[in-house]
Design a protein around this motif. Structure first.
Motif, short mmCIF file in Angstrom:
data_model
loop_
_atom_site.label_atom_id
_atom_site.label_comp_id
_atom_site.label_asym_id
_atom_site.label_seq_id
_atom_site.Cartn_x
_atom_site.Cartn_y
_atom_site.Cartn_z
N GLN A 42 52.26 40.65 39.47
CA GLN A 42 51.93 39.35 38.88
C GLN A 42 51.43 38.38 39.94
O GLN A 42 50.46 37.66 39.73
N ALA A 43 52.12 38.36 41.10
CA ALA A 43 51.74 37.42 42.16
C ALA A 43 50.33 37.74 42.67
O ALA A 43 49.51 36.83 42.87
N HIS A 44 50.04 39.03 42.84
CA HIS A 44 48.72 39.42 43.33
C HIS A 44 47.64 39.06 42.31
O HIS A 44 46.58 38.55 42.66
N LEU A 45 47.93 39.31 41.05
CA LEU A 45 46.97 38.99 39.99
C LEU A 45 46.69 37.48 39.94
O LEU A 45 45.54 37.06 39.85
N HIS A 46 47.75 36.67 40.03
CA HIS A 46 47.57 35.21 39.98
C HIS A 46 46.73 34.71 41.15
O HIS A 46 45.87 33.86 40.99
N GLU A 47 46.98 35.31 42.32
CA GLU A 47 46.23 34.92 43.50
C GLU A 47 44.73 35.24 43.30
O GLU A 47 43.86 34.43 43.60
N LEU A 48 44.47 36.44 42.77
CA LEU A 48 43.07 36.83 42.52
C LEU A 48 42.43 35.94 41.46
O LEU A 48 41.28 35.53 41.59
N GLU A 49 43.17 35.65 40.40
CA GLU A 49 42.63 34.80 39.33
C GLU A 49 42.23 33.44 39.89
O GLU A 49 41.15 32.94 39.59
N ASP A 50 43.13 32.85 40.69
CA ASP A 50 42.84 31.54 41.30
C ASP A 50 41.56 31.60 42.11
O ASP A 50 40.71 30.73 42.04
N ARG A 51 41.45 32.67 42.90
CA ARG A 51 40.29 32.81 43.79
C ARG A 51 39.02 33.07 42.97
O ARG A 51 37.95 32.59 43.29
N ASN A 52 39.15 33.84 41.87
CA ASN A 52 37.97 34.26 41.10
C ASN A 52 37.48 33.21 40.10
O ASN A 52 36.35 33.32 39.61
N ILE A 53 38.32 32.22 39.77
CA ILE A 53 37.92 31.22 38.78
C ILE A 53 36.61 30.54 39.18
O ILE A 53 35.76 30.29 38.34
N LYS A 54 36.43 30.31 40.47
CA LYS A 54 35.19 29.68 40.96
C LYS A 54 33.96 30.51 40.60
O LYS A 54 32.88 30.00 40.42
N LEU A 55 34.14 31.84 40.55
CA LEU A 55 33.01 32.73 40.28
C LEU A 55 32.92 33.12 38.80
O LEU A 55 31.84 33.23 38.23
N PHE A 56 34.07 33.37 38.18
CA PHE A 56 34.08 33.89 36.80
C PHE A 56 34.32 32.80 35.76
O PHE A 56 34.07 33.02 34.58
N GLY A 57 34.86 31.66 36.17
CA GLY A 57 35.29 30.66 35.19
C GLY A 57 36.57 31.10 34.50
O GLY A 57 37.14 32.15 34.83
N TYR A 58 37.02 30.28 33.53
CA TYR A 58 38.24 30.59 32.78
C TYR A 58 37.89 31.49 31.60
O TYR A 58 36.86 31.33 30.99
#
Ligand code: MG
Length: 233
Positions: A42-58
């Motif tokens: 979960q922690a790894h996924l959240h970290e990636l989501e935070d980082r990827n939001i700039k590229l993928f959006g919500y």
């Protein structure tokens, strides 16, 4: 202090959303349990989501790609093609799920719509958000529907200016303090927070604002009464 326009968030304010993400994340942990414990996944996924939001959006598509990336990294490349396929199918299943409205939403929108123009202000992937609005059957209640990339002060300012709307007359209603409440308070509007039972990692906030135009309700059904009190009938 009178409110003339009601703006509503959609995900976890009108219909269930985050609980579905959490269910899918649990399934991801099960797929990866021979590589890492649940908390680490979960922690790894959240970290990636935070980082990827700039590229993928919500939204679900970006979330699905973040799950695939997390699975490859956590398994150190050992994840099988079959398991990646399952993760992609989980994302597609989320996109295709029927909408489940929160209790009292239809009745409340009917009551509010008699006295106020209603705006729907949501953020995320356009195709996914417009599909959800369509499937929800709620679209006709709204005078304006806006799908933003992000719900920050600049985006709300631009939106209100475009609709020639004074933010001081707007009440924004939603389940996220950083996305639905703080930017609107900053622009001089009203923010009414209705918490959902789970909150996405990127929508969490330390504390509730201590502000004269901030209010908190337990359910959306309490909204007409609050407005009646504020606007003096
Ligand atoms: Mg929301």
């Amino acid at each position: 202090m009178s409110v003339e326009i009601i703006a509503l968030d959609a995900d976890d304010t009108l219909w269930h959303s985050e609980s579905r993400f959490q269910d899918t994340q649990l399934r991801l942990s099960e797929i990866l349990d021979r590589h890492a414990p649940h908390d680490e996944v979960q922690a790894h996924l959240h970290e990636l989501e935070d980082r990827n939001i700039k590229l993928f959006g919500y939204g679900i598509k970006g979330f699905t790609l973040s799950m695939v990336e997390a699975a490859i990294e956590i398994s150190q490349g050992q994840i099988t093609a079959g398991e990646i396929h399952e993760i992609v199918m989980m994302g597609k299943a989320m996109l295709e799920m029927p909408m489940e409205l929160l209790a009292g939403v239809v009745e409340t929108l009917e009551i509010l719509g008699r006295n106020y123009p209603l705006f729907l202000i949501t953020k995320g992937d356009h195709m996914d958000q417009y599909n959800k609005i369509e499937k929800s059957g709620l679209g006709d209640h709204f005078k304006e529907i806006e799908v933003l990339l992000n719900k920050d002060v600049a985006a709300y300012r631009e939106l209100f200016a475009r609709h020639r709307t004074d933010p001081a007359k707007v009440m924004m209603v939603g389940n996220s303090i950083p996305s639905d409440i703080l930017p609107v308070l900053e622009l001089g509007g009203h923010g009414t927070y209705i918490p959902y039972h789970v909150t996405a990692s990127f929508e969490r906030h330390q504390s509730e604002p201590d502000h004269p135009r901030f209010r908190r309700l337990k359910t959306i059904q309490a909204l007409p009464e609050l407005l009646l009190k504020m606007n003096g009938g």
